[in-house]
Design a protein around this motif. Structure first.
Motif, PDB file in Angstrom:
ATOM      1  N   SER A  32       6.049   6.337 -12.051  1.00 51.98           N
ATOM      2  CA  SER A  32       5.526   5.444 -13.079  1.00 51.98           C
ATOM      3  C   SER A  32       4.389   4.567 -12.572  1.00 51.98           C
ATOM      4  CB  SER A  32       6.649   4.550 -13.614  1.00 51.98           C
ATOM      5  OG  SER A  32       7.025   3.568 -12.660  1.00 51.98           O
ATOM      6  N   GLY A  33       4.089   4.647 -11.272  1.00 52.83           N
ATOM      7  CA  GLY A  33       3.027   3.832 -10.696  1.00 52.83           C
ATOM      8  C   GLY A  33       3.498   2.522 -10.111  1.00 52.83           C
ATOM      9  N   GLU A  34       4.802   2.331  -9.960  1.00 55.07           N
ATOM     10  CA  GLU A  34       5.370   1.091  -9.425  1.00 55.07           C
ATOM     11  C   GLU A  34       5.761   1.297  -7.970  1.00 55.07           C
ATOM     12  OE1 GLU A  34       6.076  -2.713  -9.742  1.00 55.07           O
ATOM     13  OE2 GLU A  34       6.454  -1.851 -11.713  1.00 55.07           O
ATOM     14  N   VAL A  35       5.322   0.391  -7.091  1.00 53.19           N
ATOM     15  CA  VAL A  35       5.743   0.429  -5.693  1.00 53.19           C
ATOM     16  C   VAL A  35       7.105  -0.243  -5.587  1.00 53.19           C
ATOM     17  CG1 VAL A  35       5.230  -0.285  -3.331  1.00 53.19           C
ATOM     18  CG2 VAL A  35       3.367   0.373  -4.871  1.00 53.19           C
ATOM     19  N   THR A  36       8.096   0.487  -5.114  1.00 49.82           N
ATOM     20  CA  THR A  36       9.440  -0.065  -4.931  1.00 49.82           C
ATOM     21  C   THR A  36       9.870   0.156  -3.495  1.00 49.82           C
ATOM     22  OG1 THR A  36      10.602   1.971  -5.574  1.00 49.82           O
ATOM     23  CG2 THR A  36      10.009   0.424  -7.333  1.00 49.82           C
ATOM     24  N   LEU A  89       0.452  -2.479  -5.006  1.00 52.37           N
ATOM     25  CA  LEU A  89      -0.251  -1.233  -5.284  1.00 52.37           C
ATOM     26  C   LEU A  89      -1.734  -1.415  -4.970  1.00 52.37           C
ATOM     27  CD1 LEU A  89       0.009   1.676  -6.387  1.00 52.37           C
ATOM     28  CD2 LEU A  89      -0.562   0.744  -8.646  1.00 52.37           C
ATOM     29  N   THR A  90      -2.163  -0.892  -3.852  1.00 50.50           N
ATOM     30  CA  THR A  90      -3.575  -0.991  -3.477  1.00 50.50           C
ATOM     31  C   THR A  90      -4.408  -0.030  -4.318  1.00 50.50           C
ATOM     32  OG1 THR A  90      -3.315   0.688  -1.747  1.00 50.50           O
ATOM     33  CG2 THR A  90      -2.991  -1.622  -1.108  1.00 50.50           C
ATOM     34  N   GLU A  91      -5.700  -0.227  -4.311  1.00 55.56           N
ATOM     35  CA  GLU A  91      -6.588   0.647  -5.089  1.00 55.56           C
ATOM     36  C   GLU A  91      -6.498   2.094  -4.615  1.00 55.56           C
ATOM     37  OE1 GLU A  91      -8.322   0.045  -7.859  1.00 55.56           O
ATOM     38  OE2 GLU A  91      -7.271  -1.885  -7.819  1.00 55.56           O
ATOM     39  N   GLN A  92      -6.354   2.283  -3.303  1.00 53.41           N
ATOM     40  CA  GLN A  92      -6.254   3.647  -2.775  1.00 53.41           C
ATOM     41  C   GLN A  92      -4.972   4.333  -3.231  1.00 53.41           C
ATOM     42  OE1 GLN A  92      -8.633   5.472  -0.809  1.00 53.41           O
ATOM     43  NE2 GLN A  92      -7.246   7.004  -1.661  1.00 53.41           N
ATOM     44  N   SER A  93      -3.856   3.617  -3.165  1.00 52.89           N
ATOM     45  CA  SER A  93      -2.591   4.207  -3.613  1.00 52.89           C
ATOM     46  C   SER A  93      -2.599   4.453  -5.116  1.00 52.89           C
ATOM     47  CB  SER A  93      -1.422   3.293  -3.226  1.00 52.89           C
ATOM     48  OG  SER A  93      -1.199   3.329  -1.833  1.00 52.89           O
ATOM     49  N   LYS A  94      -3.246   3.568  -5.846  1.00 52.80           N
ATOM     50  CA  LYS A  94      -3.365   3.757  -7.294  1.00 52.80           C
ATOM     51  C   LYS A  94      -4.187   5.001  -7.605  1.00 52.80           C
ATOM     52  CE  LYS A  94      -4.894   1.431 -11.530  1.00 52.80           C
ATOM     53  NZ  LYS A  94      -5.504   0.179 -12.076  1.00 52.80           N
ATOM     54  N   GLY A 114       0.781  -1.222   0.000  1.00 52.46           N
ATOM     55  CA  GLY A 114       0.000   0.000   0.000  1.00 52.46           C
ATOM     56  C   GLY A 114       0.812   1.271   0.000  1.00 52.46           C
ATOM     57  N   GLY A 115       2.146   1.138  -0.057  1.00 50.40           N
ATOM     58  CA  GLY A 115       2.994   2.319  -0.093  1.00 50.40           C
ATOM     59  C   GLY A 115       2.767   3.134  -1.361  1.00 50.40           C
ATOM     60  N   TYR A 116       3.039   4.422  -1.283  1.00 47.43           N
ATOM     61  CA  TYR A 116       2.896   5.270  -2.464  1.00 47.43           C
ATOM     62  C   TYR A 116       3.889   4.821  -3.533  1.00 47.43           C
ATOM     63  CZ  TYR A 116      -0.078   8.466   0.120  1.00 47.43           C
ATOM     64  OH  TYR A 116      -1.120   9.016   0.828  1.00 47.43           O
ATOM     65  N   PRO A 117       3.473   4.771  -4.799  1.00 44.64           N
ATOM     66  CA  PRO A 117       4.357   4.320  -5.879  1.00 44.64           C
ATOM     67  C   PRO A 117       5.298   5.421  -6.340  1.00 44.64           C
ATOM     68  CG  PRO A 117       2.234   4.931  -6.781  1.00 44.64           C
ATOM     69  CD  PRO A 117       2.112   5.076  -5.286  1.00 44.64           C
ATOM     70  N   ASP A 118       6.182   5.061  -7.266  1.00 50.81           N
ATOM     71  CA  ASP A 118       7.019   6.070  -7.907  1.00 50.81           C
ATOM     72  C   ASP A 118       6.213   6.756  -9.009  1.00 50.81           C
ATOM     73  OD1 ASP A 118       7.037   4.358 -10.139  1.00 50.81           O
ATOM     74  OD2 ASP A 118       9.055   3.620  -9.749  1.00 50.81           O
ATOM     75  N   LYS A 162      10.762  -4.906  -5.875  1.00 53.39           N
ATOM     76  CA  LYS A 162       9.376  -4.855  -6.319  1.00 53.39           C
ATOM     77  C   LYS A 162       8.639  -6.145  -5.955  1.00 53.39           C
ATOM     78  CE  LYS A 162      10.627  -2.132 -10.437  1.00 53.39           C
ATOM     79  NZ  LYS A 162      10.579  -2.077 -11.923  1.00 53.39           N
ATOM     80  N   ARG A 163       7.344  -5.963  -5.645  1.00 54.34           N
ATOM     81  CA  ARG A 163       6.383  -7.066  -5.499  1.00 54.34           C
ATOM     82  C   ARG A 163       6.740  -8.067  -4.393  1.00 54.34           C
ATOM     83  NH1 ARG A 163       6.732  -5.913 -10.857  1.00 54.34           N
ATOM     84  NH2 ARG A 163       8.222  -7.555 -11.370  1.00 54.34           N
TER      85      ARG A 163
END
Length: 341
Positions: free
Chosen positions: A103-107, A167-172, A97-101, A126-127
């Protein structure tokens, strides 16, 4: 953003309730910085003890305390402690659920260090939900200190870790809104840098530390901050003490900030004064330092702890026998007149 803060407070309360059920004697308290925080800590047993950054440190400390209170090691405690926010999708700056970069990728980035100077680290992972446990595997199963990117992911899978969508729906949804907003600057003390760093002293007199984060919100793809860097985001010296950091990671990297804090403690400074000197060193080189947040948290070999930061708003959690505290760190902007900066 108030909803997020409200949630974190509720999470902290939930962690304290769990502690009550486990120990039968947990005191929850909130104190402001300066003498109030120091006075609150003086009544606490100093060994074992666990400290961590931010409100989400409360439930993390509760998990670590289960290890420490049963005679477990500081290393096991810090790993188990920070796994709590890593698995909590409502903690938006760590793990799932962390905020992504951008590009939309959680790292994810993480590191861990024990009392014998053994350490492990992963960056741009990732992942994989629990980077802190992967970092420990790097420490214990390889001759390396750090693995990054695809190599870290392949290593994690080989060690039995399972890939999943972080990537949760909220973070997305928040990321998509950020794209529409024209890449607005992140706010101080909000979602962009609430790393969790944790330090523990066990009943054997040994120290350990862990630090884990999803990094700056909407960062450039490939960006790595201080959190997985030994010496910058975390450092442990079993003869002296340990330190961890939160805030604008690049500033800790430029000063090797956590190593600096430990070395200042070696010279005789208290944990709080060592953190203060490290913050002052950063601020002295930044004409616009008030635009940034940098916070250090330190724990000495004797079980004393302290913190200091640039901006108001940084708090930290402390748990020892019979008590669990959430304390506000003193800050540079609100220092008494005439204080050195």
């Amino acid at each position: 953003m108030s909803n997020r803060r409200d949630f974190l407070k509720l999470s902290a309360i939930g962690g304290l309730v769990s502690g009550l059920l486990l120990s039968g004697k947990t005191l929850a308290a909130t104190a402001t910085g300066g003498k109030s925080a120091e006075t609150a800590q003086k009544s606490m047993s100093k060994q074992p003890i666990v400290v961590s950054t931010w409100e989400h440190g409360m439930p993390a400390n509760a998990a670590a305390w289960q290890v420490l209170s049963s005679g477990g090691t500081a290393l096991d405690a810090v790993e188990q402690g920070v796994r709590v926010p890593e698995a909590d999708p409502n903690v938006r700056t760590v793990g799932l659920g962390g905020y992504p970069d951008a590009s939309g990728e959680v790292t994810l980035d993480a590191c861990i260090m024990d009392h014998q100077m053994n350490c492990g680290s992963v960056a741009y992972l990732k992942r994989i939900k629990h980077p802190i446990s992967v970092a420990r595997k790097v420490m214990e199963q390889t001759s390396h200190v750090m693995l990054v990117g695809e190599g870290a992911q392949q290593f994690a899978k080989a060690q039995g870790f399972v890939e999943e969508n972080l990537l949760t729906e909220q973070s997305k949804a928040d990321w998509q809104q950020w794209l529409k907003s024209g890449a607005a600057k992140p706010q101080i003390n909000v979602e962009n840098h609430d790393t969790i760093g944790m330090l523990a002293l066990d009943s054997h007199g040994n120290l350990a530390g862990a630090c884990t984060t999803s990094g700056a919100a909407y960062k450039l793809p490939g960006r790595v901050g201080d959190s997985p860097i030994i010496g910058a985001g975390l450092y442990v010296d079993n003869e002296v003490g340990a330190a961890t950091a939160t805030g604008q990671g690049e500033l800790m990297m430029k000063t090797v900030g956590c190593h600096l804090v430990v070395e200042l403690m070696r010279q005789g400074l208290s944990p709080k004064d060592a953190c203060r000197k490290a913050v002052e060193r950063i601020a002295a080189r930044l004409p616009d330092f008030a635009k940034y947040q940098v916070g250090f948290l330190a724990l000495s070999k004797t079980g004393d702890s302290g913190a200091f930061c640039i901006q108001p708003g940084f708090n930290y959690a402390v748990q020892a026998q019979g008590s669990a505290l959430l304390l506000d760190a003193d800050n540079l902007l609100n220092q008494p007149a005439g204080a050195k900066a």
